[in-house]
Design a protein around this motif. Structure first.
Motif, PDB file in Angstrom:
ATOM      1  N   SER A   1       0.826  -1.223   0.000  1.00 41.98           N
ATOM      2  CA  SER A   1       0.000   0.000   0.000  1.00 41.98           C
ATOM      3  C   SER A   1       0.851   1.260   0.000  1.00 41.98           C
ATOM      4  O   SER A   1       0.578   2.210  -0.736  1.00 41.98           O
ATOM      5  CB  SER A   1      -0.908   0.031   1.241  1.00 41.98           C
ATOM      6  N   ILE A   2       1.870   1.284   0.854  1.00 41.10           N
ATOM      7  CA  ILE A   2       2.686   2.502   0.945  1.00 41.10           C
ATOM      8  C   ILE A   2       3.545   2.672  -0.307  1.00 41.10           C
ATOM      9  O   ILE A   2       3.748   3.794  -0.785  1.00 41.10           O
ATOM     10  CB  ILE A   2       3.542   2.482   2.238  1.00 41.10           C
ATOM     11  N   ALA A   3       4.027   1.575  -0.873  1.00 42.34           N
ATOM     12  CA  ALA A   3       4.758   1.686  -2.142  1.00 42.34           C
ATOM     13  C   ALA A   3       3.841   2.268  -3.217  1.00 42.34           C
ATOM     14  O   ALA A   3       4.253   3.144  -3.989  1.00 42.34           O
ATOM     15  CB  ALA A   3       5.294   0.318  -2.561  1.00 42.34           C
ATOM     16  N   ALA A   4       2.596   1.816  -3.242  1.00 43.06           N
ATOM     17  CA  ALA A   4       1.645   2.329  -4.237  1.00 43.06           C
ATOM     18  C   ALA A   4       1.359   3.818  -3.996  1.00 43.06           C
ATOM     19  O   ALA A   4       1.307   4.619  -4.932  1.00 43.06           O
ATOM     20  CB  ALA A   4       0.351   1.521  -4.180  1.00 43.06           C
ATOM     21  N   LEU A   5       1.191   4.203  -2.740  1.00 39.70           N
ATOM     22  CA  LEU A   5       0.954   5.617  -2.426  1.00 39.70           C
ATOM     23  C   LEU A   5       2.164   6.471  -2.815  1.00 39.70           C
ATOM     24  O   LEU A   5       2.012   7.625  -3.249  1.00 39.70           O
ATOM     25  CB  LEU A   5       0.654   5.795  -0.932  1.00 39.70           C
ATOM     26  N   THR A   6       3.352   5.919  -2.669  1.00 37.90           N
ATOM     27  CA  THR A   6       4.559   6.656  -3.042  1.00 37.90           C
ATOM     28  C   THR A   6       4.590   6.898  -4.546  1.00 37.90           C
ATOM     29  O   THR A   6       4.977   7.982  -5.006  1.00 37.90           O
ATOM     30  CB  THR A   6       5.806   5.883  -2.584  1.00 37.90           C
ATOM     31  N   VAL A   7       4.174   5.909  -5.329  1.00 36.93           N
ATOM     32  CA  VAL A   7       4.070   6.113  -6.775  1.00 36.93           C
ATOM     33  C   VAL A   7       3.054   7.229  -7.071  1.00 36.93           C
ATOM     34  O   VAL A   7       3.329   8.138  -7.857  1.00 36.93           O
ATOM     35  CB  VAL A   7       3.650   4.804  -7.479  1.00 36.93           C
ATOM     36  N   TYR A   8       1.906   7.159  -6.397  1.00 38.16           N
ATOM     37  CA  TYR A   8       0.905   8.210  -6.587  1.00 38.16           C
ATOM     38  C   TYR A   8       1.520   9.588  -6.299  1.00 38.16           C
ATOM     39  O   TYR A   8       1.360  10.540  -7.063  1.00 38.16           O
ATOM     40  CB  TYR A   8      -0.300   7.980  -5.667  1.00 38.16           C
ATOM     41  N   ASP A   9       2.219   9.678  -5.186  1.00 36.03           N
ATOM     42  CA  ASP A   9       2.795  10.963  -4.768  1.00 36.03           C
ATOM     43  C   ASP A   9       3.713  11.528  -5.848  1.00 36.03           C
ATOM     44  O   ASP A   9       3.699  12.730  -6.115  1.00 36.03           O
ATOM     45  CB  ASP A   9       3.570  10.768  -3.459  1.00 36.03           C
ATOM     46  N   MET A  10       4.501  10.654  -6.458  1.00 32.40           N
ATOM     47  CA  MET A  10       5.478  11.143  -7.426  1.00 32.40           C
ATOM     48  C   MET A  10       4.844  11.460  -8.778  1.00 32.40           C
ATOM     49  O   MET A  10       5.469  12.107  -9.612  1.00 32.40           O
ATOM     50  CB  MET A  10       6.613  10.128  -7.569  1.00 32.40           C
ATOM     51  N   CYS A  11       3.618  10.991  -8.999  1.00 37.73           N
ATOM     52  CA  CYS A  11       2.966  11.216 -10.301  1.00 37.73           C
ATOM     53  C   CYS A  11       1.782  12.174 -10.219  1.00 37.73           C
ATOM     54  O   CYS A  11       1.207  12.534 -11.258  1.00 37.73           O
ATOM     55  CB  CYS A  11       2.483   9.887 -10.874  1.00 37.73           C
ATOM     56  N   LYS A  12       1.395  12.583  -9.025  1.00 38.89           N
ATOM     57  CA  LYS A  12       0.153  13.342  -8.891  1.00 38.89           C
ATOM     58  C   LYS A  12       0.225  14.720  -9.546  1.00 38.89           C
ATOM     59  O   LYS A  12      -0.821  15.318  -9.821  1.00 38.89           O
ATOM     60  CB  LYS A  12      -0.261  13.446  -7.418  1.00 38.89           C
ATOM     61  N   ALA A  13       1.429  15.231  -9.782  1.00 42.60           N
ATOM     62  CA  ALA A  13       1.529  16.520 -10.479  1.00 42.60           C
ATOM     63  C   ALA A  13       0.977  16.408 -11.896  1.00 42.60           C
ATOM     64  O   ALA A  13       0.484  17.379 -12.463  1.00 42.60           O
ATOM     65  CB  ALA A  13       2.986  16.995 -10.503  1.00 42.60           C
TER      66      ALA A  13
END
Lengths: 156, 156, 156, 156, 156, 156
Positions: free
Chosen positions: D116-128
Motif C-alpha cells: 500500500s505505501i509503495a503504491a501511495l509513493t508512486v501516486y505521490d510522485m505522479c500526482k503533479a
C-alpha cells in the motif's frame, strides 16, 4: 539491601543486559484512574455509533508498542498480547492495561505506559469541560513470569 | 453546559478542526508525582558522573514531541520549547513539565505527556527496589494563550 | 505537457522545495473501499460496547500524522484537522478520509494514507474469516487550496 | 462459521493473544496496482541516475517495519526479510511485496502495508501530472506457515 | 566568550526557547565522507535497474524528518525541502545533504542527521565486503538565515 | 571476491533474508569522535546537577532502538543491551557505543547509529560556540557472534 540494577557502580543510569535471561512468558497488568466529577462523567457520550472510551483503549494499545521508544532504559521487544479496558466507575474512569511477551525481560513498563496514555487520552477528550481532571494512582497491579518472581499489589 | 468538542453530534470521538484558530503563543505546565518510600529515595545515586533524574528529564522532553503520535485526537504541531524538571522531595520525586508553541491549538497534552513519561521513567529505574511505587496526581498546573483563556489549577 | 515536479532534470526522485509557497488553508479528501462478501459483513459485530469500525477510524487518523515518515518525498507539516469515516455499504466498507492544514503544500497524501491504513485495519480485523478481501479504489476525491487549484474526481 | 478472532464476546475489537503460538517461519506476499494512463507512464523517467520506482520500493520496505505502529491490532515482531518490487506494466505500475518472520503470528499485514505505501509513493510522485490515478486491488497473494495453513489467492 | 545556550545556569542541558524568534527561511548543508578502498568501490553495482546510492539518498531524506526524535534538544519543525546527494569520488563516497525550513530555528541538525544516516546506509550496504569502512568528516558546510548569521565552513 | 549481499543479481539494493540464520548472541561496539578545540571543551559544564554528556548517552541509546527505521536494509530486531559512553579526551569527545542481541543477524548498525547520534547530540549542544566542530572516524571497533566470525578493527 537490593541493588538498583539500572545504575552502574558510578551511579550512571544504564540499560540492564538481558542477553542471558531466559525467554519465558511474562505478563503484567497496570492501572490508572482518571478522576472527574459527575458533571463531566454525565456528558460523556455513550451510544452505538462509537463509545468514546474506545479511543482511549486504542491509544493505550498503540502506546504499549512504543514503550521502548519512550522509556530510555527499556528494551525493544516483541509483544504477544496487549489489552486495555476503560470503565466508567464512581468518580471517574478506571483504566486497566495488560501486556504479555515471551522474552528475556518483563513488560511492566509496557502495561504502565498503556495505562498512562489511555488515561491521558481520556483527559484530552474531556478537558474542554474540566481542565482540573487529575490522573491518579498509575501503578502496577500484578506481574507474572521471570526470575524476580510474581508480584501482586496490595489492596487499596 | 459547555459542549465536549471532541465528540460529534452522534457521540463519535473526533479531532477538533483548528484551521481557523489564531496562531498565538501558547504554553502549558503539568505535574506528576512519583511516590516512593524513604528506602528507595535514599538508594537513588546522585553524583557528578550523571544524576539519574536526568534520564527522566530527557525522556519527558522526547515524549512531548511524540504527543500527537500517542494521543489520537491531538494535532501534530511544532514546539518552540519543552522543559522537564525532576526534583527529590518529601515522599518522592516531583515532576514538572512545560511546553510552548505558536500555533492554533494548545499544548496541555504535550506538557501532560512529558510529565507522565518522565514519571514512568523514574518508576522504571526504581522498580528493582520497589514495584509498589505509584504515580500520583498527573495534572495540568496552568496554561496561557488561546481563546479559552488562561487556567491555573487550584492549590492542593 | 506538464513536468513531473518530483524528478530533477536527470530523472532522480526529489522532494519539491515549498519554501516559497504561500501558507494557505489546504484540504483533501480521499476514499478507499474494502470489498467483502455478505458473510463477512454480517459477522462484523455492531453494538454499544464498541463499534469495530472505530478501530479503523482511529488507525486512519493516527496514520495521517505519520504520512511524511512513510512517503519519502512528502514534507512534514502540522495538520489542523483529520477525520476518517468508515461505513458499511453494499458489498463492503467504504472509507472516506479528510485532512487539512495551513501550510505551503497540500495534504492529498495525508488523506490517502489515512484512507489506506483505515482500509488495511478493516482487512486485519476480518482476515480470520476471509483472506481474499480486497481493497479497491484508493483515490483522491477532492482537494481545495493551493496554487494548483481545486480538484474534484469524476463520478464512478 | 468461524469466529472473528479480533473481537471479544461483546464485539469489542481486541488483539489476539499469540503467546502460545509456535515460533515458525511465516511468509506473506501482497500486491497493489497503481492504474495510470499511458501519458503519465511515458513521463516516468528511467535512467541510470536513479530509477524512480526505487523510491517506491524503499518506502514499502520501511513501511513494513512500521506495520504494528499503524495497524492497531497487529503485534510488533521482528522481520527476517522484506522485499518490494515495482514494475511498469500495461495500464500502470504493479507492486508486489513480501515479508517473512519467525514468530508466533503471520505477516500478511506487513506485506499489505508495504504494498500500500509503495503504491501511495508512486501516486505521490505522479500526482503533479494526474490526480485521478487510482490504487486498485490491494490484496494478499499468498501466505505460508502458521497453524491456519497456506493460502493462495484465486487468479483474476 | 559566548554562552552555550543549550545549558542553563546550573549546567543542565536544556532546549532553547525559540518562541520569540522570527519565522524566516533557514537553510543548511552538511557533508559526510564514507572512506572505502578501491576494491569495495569497484564492487558497487551501477546500472539502470537501480543505482544503489539511491538507497542512501532516501535514507538521508527520511532521517532528516526524524531529527527532533533523535536529537533531544532539537525542536520539531516543518521542513520545506530536503535533498541528499551521494557521489562516488576518489577514495570513497561523498554525501551532501541540504535541509530548509521557514521557522524560528535553524536546520543544521537536520542536514547533519541526513548526511550521517545516508553515510551509515552506505556502510550497511558495503559492510559484507569490508567492515573497516570509516565515516569521516561529518560537518556543517554552510547555513543561511536566522539571527546568528550565515556560516560557511573553511576549505579543507 | 566476496559478494555484496545487499544487492541482487541486477544490482538492486535489497534486504538480506536472515530467516535461516541461527539465533545466537551477537554484540558490536562502534566509535565516533567529536573534534573540538580547547575553548569549547573548557566551556562544557560539568557539575552535580547533570553532566551534559548524559544527554548524548541517552540520545545514542534511544537511537539504537530506531536503527531499522533509519537504515533501509536493516532488520527490526529486539535488543538485549545498549550502552553509550561519552568521554572528554584530548581534542574532543570520544563516543563508544555497544549493542547486543540474540537474533539471526548482527548489530553493527545499531552500534554505529548509537555512536553517530550521540556525536550529533554533542555537536548540537556545542554549535552555539563553534559551528566548525567535526565528527570524525565513525567506525566499527569490534563485533562478536554470527557466522561471519568476530572482527576487531586495526589500531589507529
Amino acid at each position: 539491601m537490593e541493588k538498583l540494577s539500572h545504575f552502574d557502580e558510578t551511579g550512571r543510569a544504564r540499560m540492564v543486559d538481558v542477553s542471558e535471561k531466559a525467554q519465558t512468558r511474562r505478563e503484567a497488568t497496570a492501572a490508572a484512574f482518571v478522576a472527574m466529577d459527575q458533571r463531566v462523567l454525565a456528558a460523556l457520550p455513550q451510544n452505538p455509533k462509537g463509545n468514546p472510551l474506545e479511543t482511549a483503549r486504542f491509544a493505550g494499545i498503540q502506546a504499549a508498542k512504543q514503550t521502548a521508544m519512550l522509556i530510555p532504559m527499556c528494551h525493544p521487544l516483541p509483544l504477544s498480547f496487549i489489552d486495555v479496558a476503560a470503565t466508567i466507575t464512581e468518580g471517574g474512569i478506571a483504566i486497566e492495561a495488560t501486556a504479555a511477551t515471551t522474552a528475556g525481560t518483563g513488560v511492566e513498563m509496557e502495561a504502565l505506559t498503556a495505562a498512562s496514555i489511555a488515561a491521558l487520552t481520556v483527559y484530552d477528550m474531556c478537558k474542554a469541560l474540566d481542565k482540573g481532571i487529575v490522573i491518579r494512582e498509575v501503578r502496577l497491579l500484578r506481574k507474572t513470569g521471570g526470575k524476580s518472581g510474581d508480584y501482586t499489589a496490595a489492596d487499596r
